[in-house]
Write an enzyme that holds these catalytic residues in place. Structure first.
Site, PDB file in Angstrom:
ATOM      1  N   LYS A  18      72.768  72.144 -48.052  1.00 28.82           N
ATOM      2  CA  LYS A  18      71.889  71.676 -48.808  1.00 28.82           C
ATOM      3  C   LYS A  18      70.200  72.246 -48.136  1.00 28.82           C
ATOM      4  O   LYS A  18      69.669  72.830 -48.956  1.00 28.82           O
ATOM      5  CB  LYS A  18      71.775  70.282 -49.129  1.00 28.82           C
ATOM      6  CG  LYS A  18      73.082  69.873 -49.674  1.00 28.82           C
ATOM      7  CD  LYS A  18      73.142  68.489 -49.949  1.00 28.82           C
ATOM      8  CE  LYS A  18      73.206  67.482 -48.998  1.00 28.82           C
ATOM      9  NZ  LYS A  18      74.397  67.479 -47.930  1.00 28.82           N
ATOM     10  N   ARG A  94      73.066  59.414 -54.240  1.00 31.52           N
ATOM     11  CA  ARG A  94      74.498  59.462 -53.940  1.00 31.52           C
ATOM     12  C   ARG A  94      75.203  58.425 -54.238  1.00 31.52           C
ATOM     13  O   ARG A  94      76.344  58.117 -53.832  1.00 31.52           O
ATOM     14  CB  ARG A  94      74.284  59.526 -52.158  1.00 31.52           C
ATOM     15  CG  ARG A  94      74.046  60.542 -51.569  1.00 31.52           C
ATOM     16  CD  ARG A  94      74.014  60.473 -50.079  1.00 31.52           C
ATOM     17  NE  ARG A  94      74.556  61.505 -49.233  1.00 31.52           N
ATOM     18  CZ  ARG A  94      73.768  62.452 -48.767  1.00 31.52           C
ATOM     19  NH1 ARG A  94      72.359  62.242 -48.561  1.00 31.52           N
ATOM     20  NH2 ARG A  94      74.006  63.286 -47.921  1.00 31.52           N
ATOM     21  N   ARG A 129      75.714  73.314 -35.831  1.00 33.11           N
ATOM     22  CA  ARG A 129      74.431  72.961 -36.203  1.00 33.11           C
ATOM     23  C   ARG A 129      73.562  72.356 -35.071  1.00 33.11           C
ATOM     24  O   ARG A 129      73.792  71.489 -34.376  1.00 33.11           O
ATOM     25  CB  ARG A 129      74.289  72.036 -37.449  1.00 33.11           C
ATOM     26  CG  ARG A 129      72.791  71.420 -37.782  1.00 33.11           C
ATOM     27  CD  ARG A 129      72.746  70.755 -38.813  1.00 33.11           C
ATOM     28  NE  ARG A 129      73.628  69.720 -39.046  1.00 33.11           N
ATOM     29  CZ  ARG A 129      73.615  69.182 -40.221  1.00 33.11           C
ATOM     30  NH1 ARG A 129      72.971  69.576 -41.273  1.00 33.11           N
ATOM     31  NH2 ARG A 129      74.572  68.105 -40.389  1.00 33.11           N
ATOM     32  N   ARG A 158      71.996  66.599 -34.141  1.00 32.23           N
ATOM     33  CA  ARG A 158      71.571  65.369 -34.806  1.00 32.23           C
ATOM     34  C   ARG A 158      72.371  64.184 -34.390  1.00 32.23           C
ATOM     35  O   ARG A 158      73.543  64.466 -34.097  1.00 32.23           O
ATOM     36  CB  ARG A 158      71.827  65.651 -36.336  1.00 32.23           C
ATOM     37  CG  ARG A 158      70.441  65.312 -37.119  1.00 32.23           C
ATOM     38  CD  ARG A 158      70.578  65.810 -38.376  1.00 32.23           C
ATOM     39  NE  ARG A 158      71.731  65.180 -39.246  1.00 32.23           N
ATOM     40  CZ  ARG A 158      71.815  65.317 -40.511  1.00 32.23           C
ATOM     41  NH1 ARG A 158      71.220  66.323 -41.082  1.00 32.23           N
ATOM     42  NH2 ARG A 158      72.719  64.660 -41.278  1.00 32.23           N
ATOM     43  N   ARG A 167      81.663  60.548 -42.740  1.00 31.55           N
ATOM     44  CA  ARG A 167      80.652  61.030 -43.727  1.00 31.55           C
ATOM     45  C   ARG A 167      81.244  61.642 -44.896  1.00 31.55           C
ATOM     46  O   ARG A 167      81.030  61.710 -46.082  1.00 31.55           O
ATOM     47  CB  ARG A 167      79.610  62.107 -43.160  1.00 31.55           C
ATOM     48  CG  ARG A 167      78.226  61.189 -42.414  1.00 31.55           C
ATOM     49  CD  ARG A 167      77.733  61.875 -41.564  1.00 31.55           C
ATOM     50  NE  ARG A 167      76.725  62.760 -42.229  1.00 31.55           N
ATOM     51  CZ  ARG A 167      76.485  63.918 -41.463  1.00 31.55           C
ATOM     52  NH1 ARG A 167      76.869  64.072 -40.175  1.00 31.55           N
ATOM     53  NH2 ARG A 167      75.625  64.600 -41.951  1.00 31.55           N
TER      54      ARG A 167
HETATM   55  P1  AP5 Z   1      72.699  72.407 -43.375  1.00 39.48           P
HETATM   56  O1  AP5 Z   1      71.779  73.067 -44.521  1.00 39.48           O
HETATM   57  O2  AP5 Z   1      71.671  71.420 -42.551  1.00 39.48           O
HETATM   58  O3  AP5 Z   1      73.505  71.359 -44.305  1.00 39.48           O
HETATM   59  P2  AP5 Z   1      73.147  70.048 -45.179  1.00 39.48           P
HETATM   60  O4  AP5 Z   1      74.064  70.104 -46.693  1.00 39.48           O
HETATM   61  O5  AP5 Z   1      71.772  69.974 -45.351  1.00 39.48           O
HETATM   62  O6  AP5 Z   1      73.724  69.099 -44.318  1.00 39.48           O
HETATM   63  P3  AP5 Z   1      73.481  67.507 -43.731  1.00 39.48           P
HETATM   64  O7  AP5 Z   1      74.181  67.061 -42.641  1.00 39.48           O
HETATM   65  O8  AP5 Z   1      71.935  67.345 -43.603  1.00 39.48           O
HETATM   66  O9  AP5 Z   1      73.731  66.591 -45.068  1.00 39.48           O
HETATM   67  P4  AP5 Z   1      74.074  65.273 -44.965  1.00 39.48           P
HETATM   68  O10 AP5 Z   1      74.400  65.009 -46.507  1.00 39.48           O
HETATM   69  O11 AP5 Z   1      75.107  64.761 -44.291  1.00 39.48           O
HETATM   70  O12 AP5 Z   1      73.079  64.406 -44.394  1.00 39.48           O
HETATM   71  P5  AP5 Z   1      71.576  63.853 -45.064  1.00 39.48           P
HETATM   72  O13 AP5 Z   1      70.498  64.192 -44.009  1.00 39.48           O
HETATM   73  O14 AP5 Z   1      71.225  63.979 -46.260  1.00 39.48           O
HETATM   74  O15 AP5 Z   1      73.995  73.295 -42.867  1.00 39.48           O
HETATM   75  C1  AP5 Z   1      74.657  73.045 -41.971  1.00 39.48           C
HETATM   76  C2  AP5 Z   1      74.922  73.980 -40.896  1.00 39.48           C
HETATM   77  O16 AP5 Z   1      75.503  75.051 -41.351  1.00 39.48           O
HETATM   78  C3  AP5 Z   1      73.595  74.302 -40.242  1.00 39.48           C
HETATM   79  O17 AP5 Z   1      73.658  74.825 -39.053  1.00 39.48           O
HETATM   80  C4  AP5 Z   1      73.312  75.800 -41.086  1.00 39.48           C
HETATM   81  O18 AP5 Z   1      72.609  76.746 -40.242  1.00 39.48           O
HETATM   82  C5  AP5 Z   1      74.853  76.275 -41.352  1.00 39.48           C
HETATM   83  N1  AP5 Z   1      74.876  76.809 -42.870  1.00 39.48           N
HETATM   84  C6  AP5 Z   1      74.356  76.440 -43.764  1.00 39.48           C
HETATM   85  N2  AP5 Z   1      74.534  77.361 -44.795  1.00 39.48           N
HETATM   86  C7  AP5 Z   1      75.573  78.299 -44.216  1.00 39.48           C
HETATM   87  C8  AP5 Z   1      76.340  79.428 -44.751  1.00 39.48           C
HETATM   88  N3  AP5 Z   1      76.226  79.854 -46.304  1.00 39.48           N
HETATM   89  N4  AP5 Z   1      77.045  80.117 -44.004  1.00 39.48           N
HETATM   90  C9  AP5 Z   1      77.098  79.724 -42.685  1.00 39.48           C
HETATM   91  N5  AP5 Z   1      76.408  78.738 -42.263  1.00 39.48           N
HETATM   92  C10 AP5 Z   1      75.488  77.969 -43.020  1.00 39.48           C
HETATM   93  O19 AP5 Z   1      72.041  62.299 -44.661  1.00 39.48           O
HETATM   94  C11 AP5 Z   1      72.448  61.737 -43.497  1.00 39.48           C
HETATM   95  C12 AP5 Z   1      72.398  60.492 -43.584  1.00 39.48           C
HETATM   96  O20 AP5 Z   1      71.632  59.724 -44.036  1.00 39.48           O
HETATM   97  C13 AP5 Z   1      73.752  59.947 -44.605  1.00 39.48           C
HETATM   98  O21 AP5 Z   1      75.048  60.003 -43.938  1.00 39.48           O
HETATM   99  C14 AP5 Z   1      73.465  58.447 -45.105  1.00 39.48           C
HETATM  100  O22 AP5 Z   1      73.738  57.651 -43.884  1.00 39.48           O
HETATM  101  C15 AP5 Z   1      71.675  58.569 -45.142  1.00 39.48           C
HETATM  102  N6  AP5 Z   1      71.435  58.979 -46.606  1.00 39.48           N
HETATM  103  C16 AP5 Z   1      70.934  60.152 -46.904  1.00 39.48           C
HETATM  104  N7  AP5 Z   1      70.752  60.109 -48.191  1.00 39.48           N
HETATM  105  C17 AP5 Z   1      71.018  58.856 -48.606  1.00 39.48           C
HETATM  106  C18 AP5 Z   1      71.116  58.124 -49.700  1.00 39.48           C
HETATM  107  N8  AP5 Z   1      70.680  58.761 -51.027  1.00 39.48           N
HETATM  108  N9  AP5 Z   1      71.426  56.873 -49.978  1.00 39.48           N
HETATM  109  C19 AP5 Z   1      71.919  56.392 -48.922  1.00 39.48           C
HETATM  110  N10 AP5 Z   1      71.915  56.832 -47.538  1.00 39.48           N
HETATM  111  C20 AP5 Z   1      71.525  58.112 -47.472  1.00 39.48           C
END
Ligand code: AP5
Length: 220
Positions: A18, A94, A129, A158, A167
């Site tokens: 994402k 979410r 990552r 992270r 997760r």
């Molecule tokens: P990356 O682009 O970093 O993936 P991402 O989907 O952004 O992953 P996140 O881990 O950030 O998502 P998440 O939903 O767990 O975390 P968030 O911060 O939202 O890509 C991942 C890796 O793959 C990178 O190394 C990249 O280079 C590589 N890559 C990408 N695309 C590729 C491709 N096509 N081919 C090869 N490699 C590739 O949330 C974290 C925490 O916050 C949650 O667990 C929760 O506790 C809290 N939180 C967040 N939002 C909410 C909400 N709305 N409500 C309640 N709690 C929340």
């Protein structure tokens, strides 16, 4: 006549890509990237009570309570830049209650992008990552390695990237309810492909959407 800006939501499992795609989308379409996870990590950095509470949930891979998240996202979406340029909402909603809260506040997406990635790939992506604390850029040791040794030496991991399995469970428990709310405007993208190929699919969908808008406004 000024055109109404785009309102886009992007959803997908942890590490589905994402953040990576949001970077490419904002570069081309000029939308304001509003990422719930980034807002929460910024709050943790301030050392506030909300930040401390949020971290406890994030460390366990659980959703942070709505009273913290909903307010944060709402405040960001209400800032003038989001209203003017349009927004790209990442990692929110979410849960059904978060989707309902957004609707009640009058925020409606034009399109809901769902990145679908297999579980093996998700694990591989999360393990490799790395983040550049200076520029905020997302790297992957294998798929998008740092450009220079200087950057490589300062990369960080992270704090919640070790709880991947947990997760994923949280994601699976909530995704269906959220999807049901946006099924009419959902497009499913195969996120297993390379970053460039995934972006080409998203870009195609956004271009089509803008063309449809243009055609319907011309026929009015
Ligand atoms: P990356 O682009 O970093 O993936 P991402 O989907 O952004 O992953 P996140 O881990 O950030 O998502 P998440 O939903 O767990 O975390 P968030 O911060 O939202 O890509 C991942 C890796 O793959 C990178 O190394 C990249 O280079 C590589 N890559 C990408 N695309 C590729 C491709 N096509 N081919 C090869 N490699 C590739 O949330 C974290 C925490 O916050 C949650 O667990 C929760 O506790 C809290 N939180 C967040 N939002 C909410 C909400 N709305 N409500 C309640 N709690 C929340």
């Amino acid at each position: 006549q000024t055109e109404e800006p785009l309102h886009v939501m992007i959803s997908g499992a942890p590490a589905s890509g994402k953040g990576t795609q949001c970077h490419l989308i904002t570069n081309k379409y000029g939308l304001v990237h509003v990422a719930a996870g980034d807002l929460l990590r910024a709050e943790i950095e301030t050392g506030s009570e909300n930040g401390k509470r949020a971290k406890e949930y994030m460390e366990k891979g659980q959703l942070v309570p709505d009273e913290i998240v909903v307010m944060m996202v709402k405040d960001r979406l209400l800032k003038p830049d989001s209203a003017e340029k349009g927004w790209l909402l990442d990692g929110y909603p979410r849960s059904l209650s978060q989707a309902t809260a957004l609707k009640e506040l009058g925020f409606k997406p034009d399109i809901f992008i769902l990145l679908e990635v297999s579980e093996d790939t998700l694990v591989e992506r999360v393990v490799g990552r790395r983040l550049d604390p200076v520029t905020g850029k997302i790297y992957h040791l294998k798929y998008s390695p740092p450009e220079t040794k200087e950057i490589a030496d300062r990369l960080t991991q992270r704090f919640d990237d070790t709880e991947e399995k947990l997760r994923l469970n949280t994601h699976h428990q909530n995704v269906e309810a959220v999807l049901s709310m946006y099924k009419d405007i959902t497009i499913k993208i195969n996120g297993n492909a390379s970053q460039k190929e995934v972006f080409a699919q998203i870009d195609g969908a956004l271009t089509t959407l803008l063309e449809q808008r243009k055609t319907s406004s011309e026929s009015m």
